[in-house]
Design a protein around this motif. Structure first.
Motif, short mmCIF file in Angstrom:
data_model
loop_
_atom_site.label_atom_id
_atom_site.label_comp_id
_atom_site.label_asym_id
_atom_site.label_seq_id
_atom_site.Cartn_x
_atom_site.Cartn_y
_atom_site.Cartn_z
N LYS A 43 0.90 -1.28 0.05
CA LYS A 43 0.03 0.04 0.13
C LYS A 43 0.90 1.31 -0.02
N HIS A 44 0.28 2.27 -0.22
CA HIS A 44 0.91 3.74 -0.34
C HIS A 44 1.98 3.56 -1.43
N MET A 45 1.72 2.91 -2.50
CA MET A 45 2.68 2.65 -3.64
C MET A 45 3.95 2.27 -3.30
N ARG A 46 4.05 1.28 -2.36
CA ARG A 46 5.26 0.78 -2.09
C ARG A 46 5.58 -0.53 -2.53
N TRP A 47 5.66 -0.84 -3.96
CA TRP A 47 5.63 -1.86 -4.75
C TRP A 47 6.90 -2.43 -4.73
N ASP A 48 7.95 -1.86 -4.12
CA ASP A 48 9.20 -2.44 -4.01
C ASP A 48 9.16 -3.47 -2.92
N ARG A 49 8.07 -3.61 -2.11
CA ARG A 49 7.99 -4.47 -0.96
C ARG A 49 7.48 -5.99 -1.56
N ILE A 50 7.33 -5.81 -2.76
CA ILE A 50 6.88 -7.22 -3.31
C ILE A 50 8.39 -8.18 -3.08
N SER A 51 9.22 -7.64 -2.77
CA SER A 51 10.62 -8.28 -2.32
C SER A 51 10.20 -9.63 -1.21
N LEU A 52 9.10 -9.14 -0.23
CA LEU A 52 8.78 -9.81 0.77
C LEU A 52 8.21 -11.19 0.42
N LEU A 53 7.40 -11.15 -0.94
CA LEU A 53 6.88 -12.43 -1.37
C LEU A 53 8.11 -13.16 -1.83
N LEU A 54 9.35 -12.68 -2.13
CA LEU A 54 10.40 -13.40 -2.85
C LEU A 54 11.16 -14.04 -1.80
N ASP A 55 11.07 -13.38 -0.56
CA ASP A 55 11.72 -14.17 0.63
C ASP A 55 10.82 -15.19 1.06
N GLU A 56 9.51 -15.16 0.81
CA GLU A 56 8.69 -16.26 1.38
C GLU A 56 8.80 -17.63 0.19
N LEU A 57 9.28 -17.17 -0.99
CA LEU A 57 9.33 -18.35 -1.84
C LEU A 57 10.90 -18.56 -1.96
N LYS A 58 11.59 -18.28 -1.29
CA LYS A 58 12.98 -18.52 -1.63
C LYS A 58 13.46 -19.87 -1.63
N ASP A 59 12.73 -20.68 -0.68
CA ASP A 59 13.04 -21.98 -0.79
C ASP A 59 12.77 -22.92 -1.71
N GLU A 60 11.27 -22.61 -2.16
CA GLU A 60 10.59 -23.03 -3.33
C GLU A 60 11.23 -22.86 -4.77
N LEU A 61 11.72 -21.57 -4.82
CA LEU A 61 12.38 -21.24 -6.01
C LEU A 61 13.85 -21.96 -5.99
N ALA A 62 14.48 -22.08 -5.00
CA ALA A 62 15.75 -22.94 -5.05
C ALA A 62 15.57 -24.20 -5.28
N ARG A 63 14.41 -25.01 -4.83
CA ARG A 63 14.14 -26.34 -5.05
C ARG A 63 13.73 -26.52 -6.60
N ASP A 64 12.90 -25.76 -7.06
CA ASP A 64 12.14 -25.81 -8.42
C ASP A 64 13.52 -25.72 -9.35
N GLY A 65 14.35 -24.64 -9.25
CA GLY A 65 15.25 -24.37 -10.16
C GLY A 65 14.75 -24.09 -11.67
N TYR A 66 15.60 -24.13 -12.74
CA TYR A 66 15.39 -23.74 -14.05
C TYR A 66 16.08 -24.71 -15.07
N PHE A 67 15.85 -24.90 -16.13
CA PHE A 67 16.44 -25.52 -17.15
C PHE A 67 17.55 -25.06 -17.57
N HIS A 68 18.58 -25.42 -17.45
CA HIS A 68 20.11 -25.19 -17.84
C HIS A 68 20.89 -26.00 -18.73
N VAL A 69 21.19 -25.62 -20.05
CA VAL A 69 21.89 -26.22 -20.91
C VAL A 69 23.14 -25.61 -21.34
#
Length: 662
Positions: A362-388
């Motif tokens: 709220k109050h146009m603090r869109w940078d706080r979307i980083s809180l979501l990234l913190d919550e997803l940190k373990d899942e993103l590390a587990r899921d990874g990405y395709f790398h060739v």
């Protein structure tokens, strides 16, 4: 290698007999003949001569989109214009820009149809072709993400493009059904080289240089043809587990590719998905700014949710369900229903994650979307990405899970969240490849950062225009990294435009979706679809807008026209203002009857639902006027979607995980 697709066709018109499509290359390839009277589709003999009576069309054909049957005639849809949007791994990717509709019935003219119903259906078809974003490639399967293509590459050898395409994103699959049926019923009449799959979505690719290394960044979105439609007329889930506004978004990074060459040193692919909240729910337009929220607790609700989540885990692996719907107010019942049914479905490999977007940002603090990234940190590390890596025979890394994000519309908040996740993964990938140091960030590289923001903003606009009819909201943050007052004002204008489009124009857009994707198929004979061009509402319903318009005219006339007497106009204005107010009040009370509903498949079961669930209000229903009786096209033929996709792509996650372990 796939069977090659013909990239350019010369069209010959043999009077009323046939359309002949002759491949420009290779020389001697078998022409395709479509007989106008019988509708037969056949391959001519190699090097067959063109009849002397045939005349060549002045346009080059870049592909056949398909064949559609309307109430009087069948029509071929061909691509007559294309725009090269870039090369992915050396493969050109085009956007279809111009189309031509060719009638099979010799007695039918596209410019002057013989019946108003046929004219209406042709107008729906044209509107869809003109407004959609179709992308295709002749030698690269744009319907499938890179990891899926890698897993299936041995089985794909020697097959036609349509055989290996992802059925969900093969947008013109219904239009190509006749060509596919001919091919499968008679292998000697193989039309595979003429069947061009297209996606409805977005494609963008841009090059940057970072620390002396060439980096190509590509963003592809693919929209599912199942439960396709517009914002308020396609919500939630269906009984087969398909959800509205489902999009797969793939961010590809190619490192070491020299401009104009096909080679690369390293390749990354990261996939996210979005889709409507997978429960039976809708928002019913009533001409009020906020529609009535309707949630339906049906007998098969849990089964539908389970089907959807099982398909997602089969295709993508682990699922992180990120829900951005508000936890209070109008949206609260949707959030609670989502949580309830996900818990009841109890599908393995699925984790639900709630993020209170509006409160945290709220109050146009869109940078706080980083809180979501913190919550997803373990899942993103587990899921990874395709790398060739080009020098290694097997992939270095597999993506074994995805983040599935949704808000109410899966547009604006979802765009912000997905862009932030994609940026974090891009930073990690460039660090892994050694392009930037471990403590460096892409924010320090202006060209790449600008490309990333612009690509995600354009991507957001593509998806929003397709679903809501306007560009996305909140793109000032995605495009510049900052939330501005100018961007907020622009969002207000877009919101007003969405209101107008969603209430008064989206009915025909939804009809176009249903017609092109084969959800509704017209019967032969225009009399079976007269409901498309007639207004069967009661006379009083139809008359009131004219009363409102005339009252408004008389008010302006009294204010602007010169007076011929000195008598007071008080009673004049009292009368016309009273009549104007009564007309406006009547329209608002009967708001449902003034919404431009879809006519092919009107949502009467939702509007008049009275079973278990939740409804925020019952506005706009007047005094019991039955919209189902007034607007339903009962004479229409229905056509089910094809079977749910069950093929080797379901094996991707397991196969990928196995190779990774090995």
């Amino acid at each position: 290698m796939f069977k090659p697709l013909h990239q350019r066709l010369n069209l010959y018109l043999d009077g009323d007999e046939s359309y002949i499509f002759v491949p420009a290359e290779p020389v001697g390839a078998r022409p395709l003949v479509v007989y106008r009277n019988s509708g037969d589709i056949v391959l001519d003999a190699p090097n067959a001569s063109i009849p002397a009576t045939a005349k060549r069309s002045g346009k080059t054909i870049y592909g056949i989109l398909g064949l559609i049957s309307l109430s009087i005639s069948e029509y071929l849809i061909v691509i007559t214009g294309r725009d090269l949007r870039g090369k992915l791994l050396g493969h050109p990717v085009y956007r279809a820009t111009d189309f031509e509709i060719l009638p099979l019935d010799p007695g039918v003219s596209v410019t002057n149809p013989p019946h108003p119903v046929e004219a209406h259906l042709l107008a729906l078809l044209r509107s869809h072709l003109c407004s959609a974003f179709f992308f295709f490639s002749y030698d690269f399967d744009i319907t499938r993400r890179l990891q899926a293509q890698y897993v299936a590459k041995n089985g794909d050898e020697g097959k036609a493009f349509w055989e290996v395409s992802d059925d969900r994103f093969f947008w013109n699959r219904f239009l190509q059904s006749r060509f596919i049926d001919v091919t499968t019923s008679n292998p000697k009449n193989d039309l595979g080289s003429f069947i061009l799959p297209v996606i409805y979505g977005s494609f963008d690719i841009r090059a940057s240089t970072i620390n002396g290394q060439n980096v190509q960044l590509c963003l592809i979105s693919r929209r599912s043809r199942y439960r396709a439609g517009t914002r308020y007329f396609r919500r939630g889930i269906d009984s087969e587990g398909h959800v509205a506004n489902f999009n797969e978004t793939e961010q590809v990074v190619i490192i070491g590719a020299k401009p104009g060459t096909d080679g690369f040193d390293t390749e990354f692919s990261f996939v996210q998905v979005r889709g409507s909240v997978p429960v039976y729910w809708a928002e019913v337009n009533t001409l009020r700014y906020k529609p009535d929220l309707q949630i339906m607790d049906l007998q098969d609700s849990v089964d539908a949710v389970r089907l959807h989540l099982q398909e997602q885990t089969s295709l993508y692996g682990e699922q992180s369900l990120v829900n951005l719907v508000d936890h209070k107010g109008h949206e609260k019942p949707v959030k609670e229903a989502y949580e309830r049914y996900v818990a009841k479905a109890n599908v393995p490999k699925v984790k639900y994650q709630y993020f209170d977007f509006h409160n945290e940002c709220k109050h146009m603090r869109w940078d706080r979307i980083s809180l979501l990234l913190d919550e997803l940190k373990d899942e993103l590390a587990r899921d990874g990405y395709f790398h060739v890596v080009g020098s290694q025979p097997e992939p270095v890394k597999w993506q074994i899970g995805v983040v599935r994000t949704n808000c109410m519309d899966n547009l604006d908040r979802t765009n912000v969240a997905q862009a932030a996740i994609a940026k974090a993964q891009l930073t990690l990938q460039l660090r892994t490849a050694g392009v930037i140091s471990q403590d460096d960030t892409i924010d320090n590289y202006e060209q790449l950062s600008t490309h990333l923001r612009e690509m995600w903003s354009d991507h957001a606009d593509y998806i929003s225009r397709a679903y809501a009819g306007t560009g996305a909201l909140k793109t000032d943050f995605t495009r510049t990294g900052k939330r501005t007052r100018g961007g907020a004002f622009d969002d207000i204008l877009k919101s007003v435009m969405r209101y107008v489009r969603n209430n008064f124009f989206d009915g025909t857009r939804q009809d176009a979706f249903d017609l092109v994707t084969g959800v509704w198929v017209p019967r032969k004979g225009p009399t079976s679809a007269l409901f498309l061009i007639t207004d069967s509402r009661p006379l009083i319903i139809r008359a009131v807008p004219y009363v409102l318009t005339f009252s408004l005219f008389m008010v302006f006339a009294g204010l602007t026209l010169p007076r011929t007497s000195n008598y007071s106009l008080s009673y004049y204005f009292l009368f016309w203002f009273s009549l104007l107010a009564l007309a406006i009040g009547f329209i608002l009370i009967h708001g449902i009857d003034y919404v431009a509903w879809p006519r092919l498949i009107p949502p009467t079961d939702i509007i008049h639902y009275n079973g278990p669930g939740h409804r925020s209000a019952n506005n706009g229903k007047g005094f019991g006027v039955d919209i189902g009786r007034l607007k339903a096209g009962a004479s229409a033929q229905w056509m089910k979607h094809g079977q749910r996709r069950v093929d080797k792509q379901f094996e991707e996650i397991e196969l990928g995980a196995k190779k990774r372990v090995d």
